[in-house]
Structure formats: structure tokens, C-alpha cells
Design an enzyme around this catalytic site. Structure first.
Site, PDB file in Angstrom:
ATOM      1  N   ARG A 202       0.719  -1.611   0.387  1.00  0.00           N
ATOM      2  CA  ARG A 202      -0.189  -0.368  -0.235  1.00  0.00           C
ATOM      3  C   ARG A 202       1.088   1.081   0.162  1.00  0.00           C
ATOM      4  O   ARG A 202       0.127   2.509  -0.157  1.00  0.00           O
ATOM      5  CB  ARG A 202      -1.320   0.288   1.373  1.00  0.00           C
ATOM      6  CG  ARG A 202      -0.196   0.126   2.309  1.00  0.00           C
ATOM      7  CD  ARG A 202      -0.844  -0.432   3.574  1.00  0.00           C
ATOM      8  NE  ARG A 202      -0.359  -0.326   5.122  1.00  0.00           N
ATOM      9  CZ  ARG A 202      -1.466  -0.543   6.523  1.00  0.00           C
ATOM     10  NH1 ARG A 202      -1.972  -1.572   5.617  1.00  0.00           N
ATOM     11  NH2 ARG A 202      -0.478  -1.002   7.191  1.00  0.00           N
TER      12      ARG A 202
ATOM     13  N   ARG B 290       9.317  -8.148   7.821  1.00  0.00           N
ATOM     14  CA  ARG B 290       9.657  -9.415   9.476  1.00  0.00           C
ATOM     15  C   ARG B 290       9.613 -10.707   9.137  1.00  0.00           C
ATOM     16  O   ARG B 290       9.803 -11.619   9.918  1.00  0.00           O
ATOM     17  CB  ARG B 290       8.096  -9.282   9.404  1.00  0.00           C
ATOM     18  CG  ARG B 290       7.278  -8.181  10.601  1.00  0.00           C
ATOM     19  CD  ARG B 290       8.300  -7.528  11.468  1.00  0.00           C
ATOM     20  NE  ARG B 290       7.376  -5.802  11.658  1.00  0.00           N
ATOM     21  CZ  ARG B 290       7.930  -4.850  11.041  1.00  0.00           C
ATOM     22  NH1 ARG B 290       8.492  -4.767  10.007  1.00  0.00           N
ATOM     23  NH2 ARG B 290       7.201  -3.846  11.724  1.00  0.00           N
TER      24      ARG B 290
ATOM     25  N   SER C  67       6.756   4.147   3.234  1.00  0.00           N
ATOM     26  CA  SER C  67       6.036   5.557   4.109  1.00  0.00           C
ATOM     27  C   SER C  67       4.790   4.899   4.858  1.00  0.00           C
ATOM     28  O   SER C  67       4.946   3.872   5.063  1.00  0.00           O
ATOM     29  CB  SER C  67       5.277   5.533   2.759  1.00  0.00           C
ATOM     30  OG  SER C  67       3.790   5.198   2.742  1.00  0.00           O
TER      31      SER C  67
ATOM     32  N   GLU D   3      11.303   6.726   6.090  1.00  0.00           N
ATOM     33  CA  GLU D   3       9.598   6.370   6.033  1.00  0.00           C
ATOM     34  C   GLU D   3       9.973   7.998   5.159  1.00  0.00           C
ATOM     35  O   GLU D   3       9.646   9.155   5.430  1.00  0.00           O
ATOM     36  CB  GLU D   3       9.368   6.670   7.317  1.00  0.00           C
ATOM     37  CG  GLU D   3       9.707   5.256   7.966  1.00  0.00           C
ATOM     38  CD  GLU D   3       8.456   3.923   7.404  1.00  0.00           C
ATOM     39  OE1 GLU D   3       7.517   4.517   7.267  1.00  0.00           O
ATOM     40  OE2 GLU D   3       8.731   2.595   8.269  1.00  0.00           O
TER      41      GLU D   3
END
Length: 400
Positions: free
Chosen positions: A174, A243, A294, A366
């Protein structure tokens, strides 16, 4: 549509931290809010109410979560203050979809004036090679769970043994701005080599590898079905690729629950997407790695899985500070620099692996925004965000 966009903009520009006694001014089916839990019990209450987690971890000092109206009512009843990031995330996504469905001729002429789907981004890598075959070549790193190509562009005037700087976007589906920014960085390096002495010097010494879409299946799914999908498309549940790396795998800030947004997978490198990026970093003489994400406007360096101090903390902090300064000089936008552990604990990240296993100076950046509508960043923010990311890449390369 424009009325809706204006209304959402007005709401975002005036968003406030609402005291718990004040009823929420939100009528959306799903709203994104930011909460700073005052206790572990309050954190768990918020997570139990959330229908989606927008934070990169459920253990940070703040939680960005998506709630339905009943969840907002429960927060108010429990006396939990919150800040509205987006009053209606589905309206944000619908407005974006309506804009993207315009005929191509009606869109702005600049390739980076609008978001681009997987096929278009992938084709643009070939366009850059055709533009400068002496400087750029494209390579397939592997394929996704569903068989889509994961490709990277090598940009360099140096030889095969040149120290490599690896840049990637799109681990999280996303986060569209990370895909556009990575592609834009590649585009500018190819375009600016002859005209900009700084770029010429960087590419004469280094090889910059850019992989814009590490998670192609998830990215396609976020375009076609669920704008807020985060993980890859393993089964019906997906694995959080960030992860799934081996350093700190299974630690805090990851989950063994398939339904969790931070589901780590059954074992480290269980996913072909992480294997593809890992193999690139292992094969090339990698000295630095930037993993674009982001949102939040942050520059993070190791560690994220432990509270221990990284052996190269001072060097990492100096490089990060150089990038933060270069970013600020472009549009006066502050990007906060910190070790990732100070923001949240997260096991199994690409950041920790590229540093811990490969010895590369690893960073997570980010990108924009700080909050606002979160992942649905207006397209007029693509180019300025790329300006900032490009400045960061050059600053890092010059100081390695």
C-alpha cells in the site's frame, strides 16, 4: 470528486487531538486515527478495537489504527484521546481510484505526476535502459509467489566490482509513494549523469541498484482489490515481507498470527520476494542499503530488533544526519533521524539484515506524509518527495 477532495483537505488541515469527553466529528465507515497509549492495557484495548494497523509495529509509542464508528465510540467511552488522520479512508481511496481511471490523455504529461501500476513501472525500467544502455542494465532478481518478475536496474559507469548501493521500494504493497520514489531516483540518475557533476562522480565510483517493486503481487492487489493491503499474497493471508528477514526473526514487533498485518511467515526467508532482495545484497559488494517506506518522514538506522547499540552507531548517525540535512535543504521538510528501536521494536526487518549480515550501512526512510491521509498521498506530492529521496541518496553516496 473535487468537492470531496477539498472537504478531506480541509478536515486534515484542521485535525486536532480530541479530548476524550468530546464526541468524534467523524461519520466515515472507517477512519484512521493516531493514539498515544497511556498504558499497556490501553494499548491492547486499542488494538482489539482496530480493524487495521497502520503503524509499522504494534509496540511503538503511538498507534495509527483504522476504526469503525463503533470503535471510535468505544474510545470516547473509555476516555482515550485520539487524533484523526483521515475521517474516511475509503473515500480517500475512492477519490484516488476515480482519478486514476481517467483516460491517459487527460493525465499530466510528466510520468511522475501520477501513480503508476506494476506493469507500467516495470516497463519504465526498460525505457531507462534503452535511453542509456551504456549506463544502465536491468536484471530479474527472482519471481513472486504468483510468478511476477522482481526486477532491479543497475546504474553505473564503474566496473563489476564497484561498491554497490542498493535502493528498494514496495516491500509493503500500500506504500505507493515508495515505488514511485524508487523509480524516480533511478530515472534521475540515468538522466543526470552527463549534466550533473555530482551524479557523474557517484556513478563513476559506485553501482546503484534500484528495485522499485519488491512485492509485485501485493502491489497489484492494492491497485485492483484492496488499496490498503500491506503484505505479499501468500495464501489468503499474506506475509509481511519486512518481518521475514533472518536477523531478529520472530522477535518483538512481529506476529505468528496469519491474520496480523505483521505476520512474519513460518520461517526467515520463507518468501521468494525477500529471497530475491537478499540474494542481490549478498551477491553484490553492498556498502549501503536504503529501504523506502511510508509514512512518517523518518530516517531510521539499526537496530530495530534489539535495544543494543549498533557497533557503527556513530557512523550510521553521521550518514543519517547528512541525509536529513540534504532532505531539509530541498523543500524545508524535516525528516527525524533515530535508531529504529527508539521508534518501535521490530524483528526480521531488511534494515537489520542488510547491516547485521551484510555489513552495509542500512537505513529505512519513511517518506511523506507525517500523517494526514497516510498511504493515499496526493499525486502532486510525488515529485517533491522524490526530490527529497534523491537528495538523500546522493548525500549518502558522497559520504560513504
Amino acid at each position: 470528486m473535487w468537492g470531496l477532495v477539498a472537504l478531506v483537505s480541509l478536515g486534515l488541515s484542521t485535525m486536532l487531538l480530541r479530548p476524550p469527553h468530546e464526541p468524534p466529528a467523524v461519520s466515515a465507515v472507517r477512519a484512521a486515527v493516531r493514539i498515544e497509549p497511556r498504558s499497556e492495557a490501553e494499548r491492547q484495548q486499542v488494538l482489539a478495537l482496530a480493524v487495521d494497523l497502520w503503524s509499522d509495529s504494534d509496540r511503538g509509542p503511538r498507534l495509527d489504527v483504522v476504526l469503525e464508528p463503533s470503535g471510535l465510540d468505544a474510545l470516547t467511552a473509555a476516555g482515550i484521546a485520539y487524533e484523526v488522520l483521515s475521517p474516511d479512508i475509503d473515500a480517500d481511496a475512492a477519490a484516488e481510484r476515480a482519478r486514476l481511471e481517467q483516460a491517459e490523455a487527460a493525465r499530466p504529461g510528466n510520468w511522475f505526476a501520477e501513480y503508476r501500476d506494476y506493469e507500467t513501472v516495470d516497463a519504465h525500467l526498460d525505457t531507462l535502459v534503452a535511453r542509456r544502455p551504456d549506463l544502465a542494465r536491468v536484471e530479474t532478481l527472482g519471481t513472486s509467489v504468483m510468478g511476477r518478475r522482481i526486477r532491479a536496474l543497475r546504474i553505473s559507469a564503474a566496473g563489476a566490482e564497484a561498491p554497490a548501493i542498493v535502493v528498494n521500494g514496495g516491500q509493503h504493497a500500500r506504500e505507493w509513494i515508495s515505488v514511485m520514489v524508487s523509480t524516480c531516483v533511478a530515472d534521475r540518475l540515468v538522466t543526470d549523469y552527463d549534466a550533473d557533476p555530482r551524479v557523474h562522480a557517484v556513478l563513476d565510483r559506485h553501482a546503484v541498484w534500484v528495485a522499485p517493486v519488491i512485492n509485485p503481487d501485493g502491489y497489484v492487489f492494492s491497485w485492483e482489490s484492496d488499496r490498503y493491503w500491506r503484505k505479499n499474497r501468500r495464501g489468503s493471508y499474506g506475509v509481511d515481507l519486512n518481518r521475514n528477514w533472518s536477523v531478529g526473526f520472530g522477535g518483538r514487533g512481529s506476529s505468528s498470527n496469519r491474520r496480523s498485518q505483521i505476520f512474519r511467515g513460518p520461517h526467515a526467508f520463507s518468501e521468494p520476494e525477500t529471497q530475491a532482495l537478499r540474494d542481490l545484497l549478498m551477491r553484490e559488494p553492498s556498502v549501503a542499503h536504503i529501504d523506502f517506506h511510508s509514512f512518517g518522514q523518518l530516517i531510521l538506522y539499526p537496530w530495530s530488533h534489539t535495544k543494543k547499540v549498533a557497533p557503527d552507531r556513530d557512523k550510521l548517525a553521521a550518514l543519517g544526519d547528512a541525509m536529513a540535512s540534504a532532505i531539509y535543504d530541498v523543500h524545508r521538510q524535516p525528516y527525524r533521524l533515530m535508531p529504529a528501536q527508539d521508534l518501535y521494536m521490530a524483528g526480521g526487518t531488511a534494515l537489520d539484515w542488510s547491516y547485521g549480515e551484510r555489513g552495509a550501512m542500512g537505513f529505512t526512510i519513511e517518506l511523506r506524509p507525517k500523517g494526514g491521509s497516510g498511504f493515499v498521498l496526493p499525486p502532486d506530492q510525488i515529485v517533491p518527495t522524490c526530490d527529497e529521496a534523491y537528495a538523500a541518496v546522493l548525500a549518502l553516496a558522497e559520504r560513504l
